[in-house]
Design a protein around this motif. Structure first.
Motif, mmCIF file in Angstrom:
data_model
loop_
_atom_site.group_PDB
_atom_site.id
_atom_site.type_symbol
_atom_site.label_atom_id
_atom_site.label_comp_id
_atom_site.label_asym_id
_atom_site.label_seq_id
_atom_site.Cartn_x
_atom_site.Cartn_y
_atom_site.Cartn_z
ATOM 1 N N LEU A 39 71.867 -23.107 40.250
ATOM 2 C CA LEU A 39 71.237 -23.897 41.386
ATOM 3 C C LEU A 39 71.117 -25.401 40.869
ATOM 4 N N PRO A 40 71.701 -26.482 42.292
ATOM 5 C CA PRO A 40 72.119 -26.214 43.179
ATOM 6 C C PRO A 40 73.695 -26.250 42.426
ATOM 7 N N PRO A 41 74.734 -25.422 42.661
ATOM 8 C CA PRO A 41 75.798 -25.235 42.436
ATOM 9 C C PRO A 41 76.445 -26.708 42.488
ATOM 10 N N ARG A 42 77.440 -27.107 41.624
ATOM 11 C CA ARG A 42 78.272 -27.957 41.442
ATOM 12 C C ARG A 42 79.932 -28.979 41.891
ATOM 13 N N CYS A 43 80.259 -28.945 42.240
ATOM 14 C CA CYS A 43 81.574 -29.659 41.935
ATOM 15 C C CYS A 43 82.618 -29.339 40.684
ATOM 16 N N SER A 44 83.080 -28.644 40.991
ATOM 17 C CA SER A 44 83.622 -28.767 38.972
ATOM 18 C C SER A 44 84.374 -29.932 38.844
ATOM 19 N N ARG A 45 84.941 -30.542 39.418
ATOM 20 C CA ARG A 45 85.262 -31.993 38.964
ATOM 21 C C ARG A 45 84.591 -33.296 38.507
ATOM 22 N N CYS A 46 83.039 -32.849 38.755
ATOM 23 C CA CYS A 46 82.867 -34.941 38.816
ATOM 24 C C CYS A 46 81.501 -34.198 38.595
ATOM 25 N N GLY A 47 80.809 -33.187 39.184
ATOM 26 C CA GLY A 47 79.555 -32.405 38.666
ATOM 27 C C GLY A 47 78.339 -33.034 39.487
ATOM 28 N N ASP A 48 78.551 -34.199 41.078
ATOM 29 C CA ASP A 48 77.560 -33.533 41.472
ATOM 30 C C ASP A 48 77.854 -32.779 42.549
ATOM 31 N N PRO A 49 76.303 -31.795 43.609
ATOM 32 C CA PRO A 49 75.756 -31.012 44.152
ATOM 33 C C PRO A 49 76.629 -31.133 44.776
ATOM 34 N N LEU A 50 77.387 -29.543 45.475
ATOM 35 C CA LEU A 50 78.354 -29.123 46.645
ATOM 36 C C LEU A 50 77.262 -29.165 48.194
ATOM 37 N N LYS A 51 77.622 -29.312 48.942
ATOM 38 C CA LYS A 51 76.498 -29.904 50.086
ATOM 39 C C LYS A 51 77.910 -28.688 51.527
#
Ligand code: NAD
Length: 252
Positions: free
Chosen positions: A152-164
């Protein structure tokens, strides 16, 4: 079915049979009979348990982990939900050419599951999620899996920002499909508004485009006074009766 409701169904069927280009505009009320709570129904709507602030983009950005913590129960309910008679009848009306498009504020995908093909999801859908940093798109399946694993939260595997999730939160711009919905509303000579309180803008501007309005909702809406027909009842049995009426009286 109460007499006044039965009379209303006849009037709605007559309007629909005459219409050359009827569209439907649906809201959360069409999916409550599939077990998904709406926002504003007294006693059961999500607003009774969740602060509306939770559905804003500011709140998501401030605390995406909390968004998933509070939202995961709703996402799980939506994932398991099955279409009810409203979704199925609308799919059938579309197949018979009586409804040309279904504009929905819902994010649950139940119109498509119920057989409808031309569905304009003006508030997005829970099918996918995107990174709020790089825009990278992923399936929502994996996002929910990560949440269930406690990430929590799930994050982007490319850049590490949160997925919405690819749904429109309050404060976000409408997606391009809204322009398509506007064109549909402009073309329409009849609009059925089904299961929506019509309090969310700009979706609530669409019914203004037609003088032939049919409202199907359990509670009063702001459009009732300008509607040709108001059917005050649960959408699933009303829609089933409407289809029966169209078959029996118009052979449609
Ligand atoms: P809303 O909660 O404001 O209004 C729902 C309306 O439907 C209410 O007036 C209620 O009386 C009526 N209703 C509920 N169940 C009904 C039934 N079985 N038969 C007849 N009427 C019924 O919802 P809204 O107008 O769609 O707008 C709020 C927002 O809710 C939308 O933006 C939508 O994205 C979001 N939402 C979607 C879902 C979903 O995808 N299923 C669920 C919750 C909220």
């Amino acid at each position: 079915m109460a007499e006044h409701l039965a009379r209303g169904v006849k009037e709605a069927a007559a309007l629909l049979a005459q219409a050359e280009y009827c569209i439907a505009l649906t809201g959360a009320g069409v999916s409550t009979e599939s077990g998904i709570p709406d926002f504003r129904s007294p006693g059961s709507g999500l607003w009774t348990r969740l602060d509306p602030m939770f559905f804003t983009i500011e709140s998501f950005k401030a605390d995406p982990a909390q968004f998933y913590r509070l939202g995961q129960e709703l996402f799980a309910v939506i994932k398991e939900a099955e279409p009810n008679d409203t979704h199925i009848v609308l799919g059938e009306l579309e197949k018979r050419g009586l409804v040309k498009a279904i504009i929905t504020q819902n994010i649950d995908g139940l119109h498509q599951k119920g057989g409808a093909r031309r569905v304009l999801e003006i508030h997005g859908s829970l099918e996918s999620a995107s990174c709020i940093g790089c825009g990278c798109r992923v399936s929502m399946e994996g996002v929910i899996g990560a949440v269930l694993d406690g990430i929590l939260p799930p994050r982007c595997s490319r850049c590490g920002d949160p997925l919405k999730p690819d749904i429109i939160l309050f404060g976000e711009a409408m997606p391009p499909v809204y322009q398509e919905a506007l064109l549909e509303a402009e073309k329409a000579d009849c609009i059925m508004v089904i299961g929506s309180s019509m309090q969310v803008s700009p979706a609530n501007l669409l019914p203004r485009y037609s003088e032939n309005l049919i409202i199907i909702n359990r509670e009063p809406t702001v459009y009732d006074s300008r509607a040709r027909v108001v059917l005050r009842g649960n959408t699933a049995p009303v829609m089933r009766s409407l289809l029966d009426e169209l078959e029996l009286c118009y052979g449609l």
